[in-house]
Design a protein around this motif. Structure first.
Motif, PDB file in Angstrom:
ATOM      1  N   ALA A  76      11.162   4.888 -10.774  1.00 42.84           N
ATOM      2  CA  ALA A  76      10.127   5.628 -10.050  1.00 42.84           C
ATOM      3  C   ALA A  76      10.390   7.132 -10.026  1.00 42.84           C
ATOM      4  CB  ALA A  76      10.013   5.101  -8.626  1.00 42.84           C
ATOM      5  N   MET A  77      11.599   7.547 -10.370  1.00 39.54           N
ATOM      6  CA  MET A  77      11.917   8.973 -10.487  1.00 39.54           C
ATOM      7  C   MET A  77      12.029   9.399 -11.951  1.00 39.54           C
ATOM      8  SD  MET A  77      12.080   9.532  -7.231  1.00 39.54           S
ATOM      9  CE  MET A  77      12.780  11.148  -6.976  1.00 39.54           C
ATOM     10  N   LEU A 192       4.471   9.641  -8.321  1.00 37.89           N
ATOM     11  CA  LEU A 192       4.937   8.381  -8.916  1.00 37.89           C
ATOM     12  C   LEU A 192       5.811   7.653  -7.913  1.00 37.89           C
ATOM     13  CD1 LEU A 192       5.533   6.475 -11.405  1.00 37.89           C
ATOM     14  CD2 LEU A 192       7.388   8.038 -11.980  1.00 37.89           C
ATOM     15  N   MET A 193       5.660   6.341  -7.852  1.00 33.05           N
ATOM     16  CA  MET A 193       6.602   5.492  -7.121  1.00 33.05           C
ATOM     17  C   MET A 193       6.483   4.063  -7.639  1.00 33.05           C
ATOM     18  SD  MET A 193       4.863   5.176  -3.332  1.00 33.05           S
ATOM     19  CE  MET A 193       6.272   4.237  -2.724  1.00 33.05           C
ATOM     20  N   ASP A 194       7.427   3.219  -7.236  1.00 34.48           N
ATOM     21  CA  ASP A 194       7.318   1.811  -7.614  1.00 34.48           C
ATOM     22  C   ASP A 194       6.685   1.044  -6.453  1.00 34.48           C
ATOM     23  OD1 ASP A 194       9.549   1.786  -5.874  1.00 34.48           O
ATOM     24  OD2 ASP A 194      10.361   0.014  -6.866  1.00 34.48           O
ATOM     25  N   LEU A 195       6.121  -0.106  -6.776  1.00 33.98           N
ATOM     26  CA  LEU A 195       5.411  -0.913  -5.779  1.00 33.98           C
ATOM     27  C   LEU A 195       6.343  -1.991  -5.238  1.00 33.98           C
ATOM     28  CD1 LEU A 195       1.919  -1.320  -7.481  1.00 33.98           C
ATOM     29  CD2 LEU A 195       2.508   0.125  -5.526  1.00 33.98           C
ATOM     30  N   SER A 196       6.953  -1.718  -4.106  1.00 35.19           N
ATOM     31  CA  SER A 196       7.813  -2.701  -3.457  1.00 35.19           C
ATOM     32  C   SER A 196       7.179  -3.274  -2.196  1.00 35.19           C
ATOM     33  CB  SER A 196       9.173  -2.084  -3.118  1.00 35.19           C
ATOM     34  OG  SER A 196       9.020  -0.931  -2.299  1.00 35.19           O
ATOM     35  N   ASP A 197       6.365  -2.484  -1.504  1.00 35.62           N
ATOM     36  CA  ASP A 197       5.779  -2.909  -0.232  1.00 35.62           C
ATOM     37  C   ASP A 197       4.284  -3.204  -0.326  1.00 35.62           C
ATOM     38  OD1 ASP A 197       8.192  -2.691   1.248  1.00 35.62           O
ATOM     39  OD2 ASP A 197       7.959  -0.523   1.271  1.00 35.62           O
ATOM     40  N   GLY A 198       3.759  -3.303  -1.546  1.00 30.88           N
ATOM     41  CA  GLY A 198       2.338  -3.574  -1.726  1.00 30.88           C
ATOM     42  C   GLY A 198       1.569  -2.310  -2.053  1.00 30.88           C
ATOM     43  N   LEU A 199       0.487  -2.463  -2.812  1.00 34.88           N
ATOM     44  CA  LEU A 199      -0.286  -1.311  -3.272  1.00 34.88           C
ATOM     45  C   LEU A 199      -0.807  -0.467  -2.113  1.00 34.88           C
ATOM     46  CD1 LEU A 199      -1.761   0.363  -5.413  1.00 34.88           C
ATOM     47  CD2 LEU A 199      -3.584  -1.360  -5.391  1.00 34.88           C
ATOM     48  N   SER A 200      -1.373  -1.100  -1.091  1.00 32.86           N
ATOM     49  CA  SER A 200      -1.950  -0.304  -0.002  1.00 32.86           C
ATOM     50  C   SER A 200      -0.882   0.462   0.762  1.00 32.86           C
ATOM     51  CB  SER A 200      -2.744  -1.202   0.948  1.00 32.86           C
ATOM     52  OG  SER A 200      -1.904  -2.176   1.545  1.00 32.86           O
ATOM     53  N   GLY A 201       0.246  -0.183   1.035  1.00 33.41           N
ATOM     54  CA  GLY A 201       1.317   0.490   1.756  1.00 33.41           C
ATOM     55  C   GLY A 201       1.967   1.590   0.952  1.00 33.41           C
ATOM     56  N   ASP A 202       2.257   1.317  -0.321  1.00 30.44           N
ATOM     57  CA  ASP A 202       2.941   2.311  -1.140  1.00 30.44           C
ATOM     58  C   ASP A 202       2.025   3.464  -1.528  1.00 30.44           C
ATOM     59  OD1 ASP A 202       5.488   1.184  -1.105  1.00 30.44           O
ATOM     60  OD2 ASP A 202       4.988  -0.224  -2.685  1.00 30.44           O
ATOM     61  N   PHE A 251       6.919  -4.462  -7.942  1.00 30.33           N
ATOM     62  CA  PHE A 251       7.814  -3.597  -8.706  1.00 30.33           C
ATOM     63  C   PHE A 251       7.176  -3.068  -9.987  1.00 30.33           C
ATOM     64  CE2 PHE A 251      10.541  -6.287  -6.067  1.00 30.33           C
ATOM     65  CZ  PHE A 251      11.157  -5.296  -5.324  1.00 30.33           C
ATOM     66  N   GLU A 252       5.890  -2.759  -9.878  1.00 30.29           N
ATOM     67  CA  GLU A 252       5.189  -2.048 -10.941  1.00 30.29           C
ATOM     68  C   GLU A 252       5.182  -0.551 -10.612  1.00 30.29           C
ATOM     69  OE1 GLU A 252       4.294  -3.226 -13.707  1.00 30.29           O
ATOM     70  OE2 GLU A 252       4.214  -5.395 -13.372  1.00 30.29           O
ATOM     71  N   LEU A 253       4.724   0.267 -11.556  1.00 29.72           N
ATOM     72  CA  LEU A 253       4.626   1.709 -11.346  1.00 29.72           C
ATOM     73  C   LEU A 253       3.239   2.060 -10.809  1.00 29.72           C
ATOM     74  CD1 LEU A 253       6.266   3.042 -14.638  1.00 29.72           C
ATOM     75  CD2 LEU A 253       7.362   2.779 -12.393  1.00 29.72           C
ATOM     76  N   LEU A 254       3.212   2.961  -9.855  1.00 29.92           N
ATOM     77  CA  LEU A 254       1.990   3.533  -9.304  1.00 29.92           C
ATOM     78  C   LEU A 254       2.085   5.037  -9.497  1.00 29.92           C
ATOM     79  CD1 LEU A 254      -0.595   3.518  -7.447  1.00 29.92           C
ATOM     80  CD2 LEU A 254       1.012   3.670  -5.510  1.00 29.92           C
ATOM     81  N   PHE A 255       1.098   5.636 -10.181  1.00 29.73           N
ATOM     82  CA  PHE A 255       1.194   7.070 -10.420  1.00 29.73           C
ATOM     83  C   PHE A 255      -0.174   7.715 -10.455  1.00 29.73           C
ATOM     84  CE2 PHE A 255       1.012   5.215 -14.686  1.00 29.73           C
ATOM     85  CZ  PHE A 255       0.171   6.066 -15.391  1.00 29.73           C
ATOM     86  N   THR A 256      -0.178   9.035 -10.307  1.00 32.86           N
ATOM     87  CA  THR A 256      -1.404   9.817 -10.442  1.00 32.86           C
ATOM     88  C   THR A 256      -1.181  10.907 -11.477  1.00 32.86           C
ATOM     89  OG1 THR A 256      -1.079  11.651  -8.857  1.00 32.86           O
ATOM     90  CG2 THR A 256      -1.690   9.504  -7.939  1.00 32.86           C
TER      91      THR A 256
END
Length: 310
Positions: A76-77, A192-202, A251-256
């Motif tokens: 995620a970094m 950017l971050m990884d999805l550990s706590d769910g899409l809405s939370g992260d 544990f997928e990637l979420l980014f903009t």
């Protein structure tokens, strides 16, 4: 008080020093230890019996998951993992062979990702087993991507499919190390971050850190087959879309990134990683909070993802 409220209470009083580039509040701490061209990433995470795995989970998969969670934060970094310390707390009467198999699973993933396991601590924990990993890595100067950089107008992307992770994916997921580094090398990621706590939370963490809001297109969120199957079999208590937003441990990637690059990143990704989905699920907007756009219009979404200590 949940974990995020507790963290918010503790962070302001944490001491710091001149080596700290980014402290508590992101996927990893970022430190400047004077290494030419590189910054150091520092991360710790824990798995606890009865919370992150069950008595039926194989010991090899327990060890694998313990390390993989930390590796996902290094990803995620956009970093490269280097070395880990392992603390394991064991109840009285533990089985040495069982513990050895935990390390077999951990060691296998460490070897695959170039991580040296360089020591740690073994202690007694009377009620249940826990494993805590401290992991260091490095990232090229100027390449670390934080949660706080999302900009109004950005496109929002996720890798893979979401929801239903307890069907097994929370144990055998692949940390997106290579994918994250490729993204950082070829595109300008804003957050950017990884999805550990769910899409809405992260996603909420990104929105809060960046002082922005977001709109997600309901039909675009990639829902896993496991989440849909659980709903059909009534083995889960959530509709598939809500599971995709709130289950956690994907544990997928979420980014903009800038919307002008959205088509470019989709086309390039498909050529580089044809077996892994990449989906544009929405956009960053002015304001605060998360809203879902569907056939009825724009609906505010208040539910968090998975939260400990709640």
């Amino acid at each position: 008080m949940n974990e995020f409220e507790l963290i918010a209470r503790l962070i302001p009083s944490l001491p710091t020093n001149p080596s700290v580039v980014t402290g508590a509040g992101d996927d990893c701490a970022v430190l400047d230890l004077g290494i030419p061209d590189r910054l150091v990433l520092f991360k710790t995470d824990a798995v606890v019996a009865g919370i992150h795995f069950t008595a039926e989970t194989s010991p090899e998969m327990i060890g694998r998951k313990a390390l993989a969670r930390c590796l996902s934060d290094i990803a995620a970094m956009t970093g490269t993992p280097t070395a880990a310390l392992v603390t394991i707390g064991l109840p009285p009467g533990f089985d040495p062979e069982y513990v050895a198999k935990i390390y077999e699973g951990m060691n296998r993933l460490a070897a695959q990702t170039g991580v040296a396991i360089v020591g740690g601590e073994t202690t007694t924990n009377p009620e249940r087993m826990l494993i805590s990993i401290a992991l260091i890595g490095t990232v090229a100067r100027g390449k670390a991507v934080l949660r706080s950089g999302a900009k109004v107008g950005d496109a929002i992307f996720v890798t893979g499919e979401l929801g239903g992770s307890l069907a097994g994916r929370h144990l055998d997921f692949e940390p997106r190390l290579a994918e994250a580094r490729w993204l950082a090398d070829h595109f300008t990621l804003h957050a950017l971050m990884d999805l550990s706590d769910g899409l809405s939370g992260d996603l909420g963490h990104i929105l809060k850190a960046s002082s922005v809001g977001a709109e997600l297109l309901k039909s675009s969120v990639p829902i896993s087959r496991a989440a849909k199957l659980q709903a059909r079999e009534k083995s889960g208590n959530k509709p598939p879309f809500i599971a995709a937003l709130t289950d956690g441990e994907d544990f997928e990637l979420l980014f903009t990134l800038a919307s002008k690059d959205a088509v470019k990143v989709l086309d390039a990704w498909k050529k580089k990683f044809p077996a892994i989905k990449l989906t544009c699920i929405g956009r960053i907007v002015a304001g605060t909070g998360l809203a879902i756009r569907d056939g009825r219009g724009l609906i505010p979404f208040k539910a968090n993802g998975y939260v400990h200590l709640s």
